[in-house]
Design a protein around this motif. Structure first.
Motif, PDB file in Angstrom:
ATOM      1  N   GLN B  81       0.830  -1.209   0.000  1.00 47.80           N
ATOM      2  CA  GLN B  81       0.000   0.000   0.000  1.00 47.80           C
ATOM      3  C   GLN B  81       0.864   1.259   0.000  1.00 47.80           C
ATOM      4  O   GLN B  81       0.444   2.308  -0.487  1.00 47.80           O
ATOM      5  N   HIS B  82       2.074   1.161   0.611  1.00 48.46           N
ATOM      6  CA  HIS B  82       2.965   2.334   0.648  1.00 48.46           C
ATOM      7  C   HIS B  82       3.229   2.864  -0.758  1.00 48.46           C
ATOM      8  O   HIS B  82       3.398   4.088  -0.932  1.00 48.46           O
ATOM      9  N   ASN B  83       3.254   1.963  -1.750  1.00 52.51           N
ATOM     10  CA  ASN B  83       3.569   2.396  -3.107  1.00 52.51           C
ATOM     11  C   ASN B  83       2.394   3.118  -3.773  1.00 52.51           C
ATOM     12  O   ASN B  83       2.550   3.656  -4.878  1.00 52.51           O
ATOM     13  N   THR B  85       1.438   5.842  -2.619  1.00 49.47           N
ATOM     14  CA  THR B  85       1.813   7.247  -2.409  1.00 49.47           C
ATOM     15  C   THR B  85       2.644   7.792  -3.565  1.00 49.47           C
ATOM     16  O   THR B  85       3.022   8.961  -3.556  1.00 49.47           O
ATOM     17  N   ALA B  90       8.616   0.510  -0.924  1.00 54.26           N
ATOM     18  CA  ALA B  90       8.078  -0.138   0.280  1.00 54.26           C
ATOM     19  C   ALA B  90       8.947  -1.325   0.703  1.00 54.26           C
ATOM     20  O   ALA B  90       9.197  -1.525   1.895  1.00 54.26           O
TER      21      ALA B  90
END
Lengths: 140, 140, 140
Positions: B81-83, B85, B90
């Motif tokens: 999920q970090h990617n 952004t 990540a």
């Protein structure tokens, strides 16, 4: 040499979560009056972590999913022998080893000597009860 | 109490690699004039590590393969999920948690108090840009 | 500033095991005369760990099984390139990264400032020979 000791009490309402404690640590550094020194921040419980990483909710969700893959919660006594003691938190003892117990941060000119994105987190892996963090500062 | 602060700038040309920084840390200890104390060495960026292990190229290749298995590079927003952004790193935030942020080394008689094979490495997991390391020494 | 340095020699008769060294570290803290400070405890060898967790045999068996899954022993040169050097302990270098090299513990009022269950362990991953631990205490 100066020293300063603070304990924080955390009460995370879920089993696993991460809480940004950077401001509490910065406050302890200001109170200490230490300009040059070291600041230790550690979980005082063995199913919790203190670590430094990014304050980004997506990354925190990624960490939770990843830790659950590496050491799944399983209250049964089959997967984890630790849970034969009546505990159900063996997974939390494993997750804490991945994320670490403590951080040591340099203090320079009276401030935490941080890179651009460093933030200090409490990592809870067996929450829903009060648990403590130690901040210990030494220096001059 | 004496203190000494040094920052190193690393510029690793690949995404992932390990760089032996032992000599730079030894130099900082000599400069500090500290005979008895502690030396903190930490990555100032959250997609990098400082760790102590063996200076053996085969082991380093093993570590890279193992970290890639534990937390594969995947720029897509599906796995991490970090990617979502707009980042693609990540995996690097995960690899850094395995290898750690920092080491604390004792200083005895003016030298890093090491065992026979201990060497300090910078572990880069999202390179190809300048990133910094902090060396903070306190003692007497 | 006071400092105190102790080395312990461990001789674990099996390849992998965990040994509670809390009493030895407490003894070093008493000898140091330090009331407020920091206590570093680290493995001086790169196939061993020092970590803090629970003194519960079931948990230790869980850790061993888990570490064996994450980084299996395999003396052959196929799985681990490190073992092409003639070594057979590449797995131990990996296990040590999961469990960590060192702990830093606060000293308050002359004692290790511990939470209710914290105990210090030496983690051996390539035993059957003497290996050392460093205890380095600084403070006042």
């Amino acid at each position: 040499m100066k020293s300063h000791t603070v304990t924080l009490t955390m009460n995370v309402p879920t089993r696993m979560d991460f809480v940004n404690i950077t401001q509490e640590v910065e406050k302890a550094v200001r109170e200490s009056g230490v300009a040059e020194g070291l600041c230790l921040v550690n979980a005082m419980h063995i199913t919790a972590s203190v670590f430094i990483n990014d304050d980004e909710p997506g990354l925190h969700r990624d960490y939770k999913r990843w830790l659950e893959q590496l050491a799944p919660f399983d209250a049964s006594p089959e997967r984890y022998q630790h849970n034969r003691t009546g505990e159900d938190n063996a997974d939390a003892h494993h997750k804490r080893q991945i994320m670490g117990r403590e951080v040591v941060v340099g203090i320079t000119s009276g401030k935490l000597h941080f890179g651009p994105w460093e933030q200090i987190f409490y990592g809870e892996f067996d929450g829903r009860r009060p648990k403590r963090i130690l901040i210990k500062i030494i220096g001059e």
